[in-house]
Write an enzyme that holds these catalytic residues in place. Structure first.
Site, PDB file in Angstrom:
ATOM      1  N   THR A  72       0.839  -1.203   0.000  1.00  7.00           N
ATOM      2  CA  THR A  72       0.000   0.000   0.000  1.00  7.00           C
ATOM      3  C   THR A  72       0.870   1.247   0.000  1.00  7.00           C
ATOM      4  OG1 THR A  72      -1.787  -1.136   1.148  1.00  7.00           O
ATOM      5  CG2 THR A  72      -1.719   1.267   1.376  1.00  7.00           C
ATOM      6  N   ASN A 155      -6.112  -9.281  -7.689  1.00  6.57           N
ATOM      7  CA  ASN A 155      -6.162 -10.006  -6.415  1.00  6.57           C
ATOM      8  C   ASN A 155      -7.429 -10.832  -6.235  1.00  6.57           C
ATOM      9  OD1 ASN A 155      -6.671  -7.040  -6.391  1.00  6.57           O
ATOM     10  ND2 ASN A 155      -7.680  -7.498  -4.454  1.00  6.57           N
ATOM     11  N   GLN A 183       0.345  -9.311  -6.303  1.00 11.22           N
ATOM     12  CA  GLN A 183      -0.186 -10.683  -6.359  1.00 11.22           C
ATOM     13  C   GLN A 183       0.563 -11.560  -7.358  1.00 11.22           C
ATOM     14  OE1 GLN A 183      -2.292 -12.042  -4.347  1.00 11.22           O
ATOM     15  NE2 GLN A 183      -3.208 -10.266  -3.359  1.00 11.22           N
ATOM     16  N   SER A 203       5.037  -6.610  -2.313  1.00  5.39           N
ATOM     17  CA  SER A 203       4.708  -6.675  -0.887  1.00  5.39           C
ATOM     18  C   SER A 203       5.297  -7.959  -0.306  1.00  5.39           C
ATOM     19  CB  SER A 203       3.187  -6.664  -0.714  1.00  5.39           C
ATOM     20  OG  SER A 203       2.857  -6.927   0.630  1.00  5.39           O
ATOM     21  N   HIS A 205       4.684  -9.774   2.446  1.00  4.64           N
ATOM     22  CA  HIS A 205       3.879 -10.838   3.065  1.00  4.64           C
ATOM     23  C   HIS A 205       3.097 -11.685   2.065  1.00  4.64           C
ATOM     24  CE1 HIS A 205      -0.314  -9.046   3.247  1.00  4.64           C
ATOM     25  NE2 HIS A 205       0.365  -7.956   2.981  1.00  4.64           N
ATOM     26  N   THR A 243      14.078   4.966  10.538  1.00 10.18           N
ATOM     27  CA  THR A 243      15.005   3.842  10.671  1.00 10.18           C
ATOM     28  C   THR A 243      14.355   2.585  10.105  1.00 10.18           C
ATOM     29  OG1 THR A 243      15.999   4.857  12.592  1.00 10.18           O
ATOM     30  CG2 THR A 243      16.356   2.489  12.343  1.00 10.18           C
ATOM     31  N   CYS A 331     -14.946  -5.631   2.632  1.00  5.73           N
ATOM     32  CA  CYS A 331     -15.726  -5.335   3.826  1.00  5.73           C
ATOM     33  C   CYS A 331     -15.171  -4.069   4.451  1.00  5.73           C
ATOM     34  CB  CYS A 331     -15.612  -6.490   4.798  1.00  5.73           C
ATOM     35  SG  CYS A 331     -16.634  -6.269   6.232  1.00  5.73           S
TER      36      CYS A 331
HETATM   37  N1  PLP Z   1      -1.991  -4.474  -4.284  1.00  5.90           N
HETATM   38  C1  PLP Z   1      -2.640  -5.634  -4.408  1.00  5.90           C
HETATM   39  C2  PLP Z   1      -3.001  -6.145  -5.771  1.00  5.90           C
HETATM   40  C3  PLP Z   1      -2.990  -6.366  -3.273  1.00  5.90           C
HETATM   41  O1  PLP Z   1      -3.658  -7.520  -3.411  1.00  5.90           O
HETATM   42  C4  PLP Z   1      -2.645  -5.853  -2.000  1.00  5.90           C
HETATM   43  C5  PLP Z   1      -3.048  -6.566  -0.774  1.00  5.90           C
HETATM   44  O2  PLP Z   1      -3.963  -7.338  -0.744  1.00  5.90           O
HETATM   45  C6  PLP Z   1      -1.929  -4.647  -1.936  1.00  5.90           C
HETATM   46  C7  PLP Z   1      -1.627  -3.988  -3.102  1.00  5.90           C
HETATM   47  C8  PLP Z   1      -1.530  -4.044  -0.637  1.00  5.90           C
HETATM   48  O3  PLP Z   1      -0.406  -4.710  -0.082  1.00  5.90           O
HETATM   49  P1  PLP Z   1      -0.102  -4.593   1.479  1.00  5.90           P
HETATM   50  O4  PLP Z   1      -0.992  -5.566   2.179  1.00  5.90           O
HETATM   51  O5  PLP Z   1       1.350  -4.962   1.606  1.00  5.90           O
HETATM   52  O6  PLP Z   1      -0.349  -3.200   1.867  1.00  5.90           O
END
Ligand code: PLP
Length: 389
Positions: A72, A155, A183, A203, A205, A243, A331
């Site tokens: 994000t 996503n 994704q 991202s 995670h 940092t 949601c």
């Molecule tokens: N972009 C897409 C296509 C995503 O699916 C997501 C999270 O679901 C994000 C951006 C945001 O990533 P983060 O959870 O690291 O903020």
């Protein structure tokens, strides 16, 4: 059979063992990466190793990777009117985004609302390249300097977008292309050069790193952000002060390296299980619709709906049966909104309450069986008593 089946990998993936190890090792390093002493240099080395690994995943130079706290945040950094290229300092005055982008792109970053324009998608959930070309030629005729943002894979549906073709259109009209590859990374090739991406978001995670680490990658050093996201101590080329999250970044790097090494094998594994899951789903419930099935999709994602199925109820019912998945709908503030992705694809309101199943590298045949068992029960309940699945 496993007690629970985790089939919500597009929401987040489990930590890879390599990332866990890198994270734990990094926690033992005391230094601040900005300090010049040995402890500081040890922390700096971890970050620079991670920068190399993340760059390698997308075929970029390490110097072009900017670490952020999330996908994000990377999107927020990318979507700025103040991106200079080739010495041109005039602000970018228009942001074109596909109608199916993630909320973090749809929010428009630092562009004013009135500067943002949607590019439609077709019924399979692919961005409409003719509409993009028209919007770009309008921009060119107004001497506008647009920034365009198109995700590599959606996503919700998993549909892979024709990014290289979009890049050719964008560049021909002197635009700049940002690609949200959150994704797609680790599931399909994400080479920035082949994609023609000028900026690309990742991202941690979603690829088996920890939550709280992301990156924005630029194609070359000629792309300059005149408007830092966070001002302060000058970290991350002055674009994102504070940092660094050393352990999180080190683990993100380890996850990126593992994802790159194992991508072909993991993708084949996910695809085989996903095909079995979809065949089983349709055998149990022939009227079920799998969205984007005719398009090129990620190997791990199935978004489906069935007549009479209510997504929120279905997700709870699956959870009670031990299966974790999500609804395609977002949601917010306790209210479930119909999916903007399905709305953009022209799906009728009755079918917009879709459920998303997303698989990963540790998903097993037993997980798929557990899903199918739960789906059989819901379908039976639906046909007997009219209970919303
Ligand atoms: N972009 C897409 C296509 C995503 O699916 C997501 C999270 O679901 C994000 C951006 C945001 O990533 P983060 O959870 O690291 O903020």
């Amino acid at each position: 059979m496993a007690e629970r089946a985790y089939l919500d990998w597009n929401a987040t993936a489990p930590l890879r063992p390599q990332a866990r190890e890198a994270w734990q090792d990094a926690l033992a390093v005391v230094g601040n990466p900005s300090s010049v002493h040995a402890e500081g240099r040890a922390a700096r080395r971890l970050i620079e190793q991670a920068r190399e690994d993340v760059a390698h995943l997308v075929g970029a130079r390490p110097a072009d990777v900017i670490f952020t706290a999330s996908g994000t945040e990377a999107n927020m950094l990318a979507l700025s009117p103040a991106i200079e290229t080739g010495g041109e300092k005039r602000p970018r005055d228009r942001l074109l985004i596909s109608a199916i982008e993630h909320a973090s792109v749809r929010a428009g970053g630092r562009f004013p609302r009135e500067a943002i324009e949607d590019i439609p998608v077709d019924a399979d959930g692919r961005v409409d390249l003719a509409a993009l070309a028209e919007a770009m030629s309008r921009a060119l005729s107004r001497a506008s300097r647009p920034l365009v943002s198109i995700m590599l894979a959606n996503n919700e549906t998993g549909v892979v977008q024709p990014v290289a073709d979009a890049a050719a259109i964008v560049h021909a009209a002197k635009g700049l292309l940002h690609v949200d590859a959150v994704q797609a990374a680790g599931r399909v090739p994400c080479d920035m050069d082949s994609l023609g991406a000028d900026l690309l978001t990742l991202s941690g995670h979603k690829i088996g790193g920890p939550k709280g680490a992301g990156a924005l990658v630029r194609a070359n050093e000629g792309i300059h952000f005149a408007d830092p996201l966070i001002r302060g101590g000058g970290q991350e080329r002055g674009l994102r002060a504070g940092t660094e999250n050393v352990a999180g970044i080190a683990a993100f790097g380890a996850a990126a390296a593992a994802a790159r090494r194992q991508m072909a094998e993991e993708a084949a594994h996910m695809l085989e299980l996903r095909d079995r899951l979809e065949a089983g789903l349709k055998a149990i419930s022939p009227p079920a619709v799998i969205f984007g099935a005719a398009a090129d999709r990620l190997p791990n994602t199935t978004l489906f709906a069935a007549p009479g199925m209510k997504a929120e109820t279905a997700v709870i019912a699956f959870d009670l049966e031990g299966v974790a998945l999500s609804s395609g709908a977002a949601c917010s503030s306790g209210k479930v909104q119909p999916s903007h992705v399905l709305a953009a694809m022209g799906v009728s309101a009755a079918l917009r309450g879709a459920v998303r199943v997303s698989l990963g590298w540790t998903t097993t045949q037993a997980d798929v069986e557990m899903f199918l068992g739960a789906w059989r029960k819901r379908t039976t309940a639906l046909s007997k008593g009219g209970i919303a699945a």
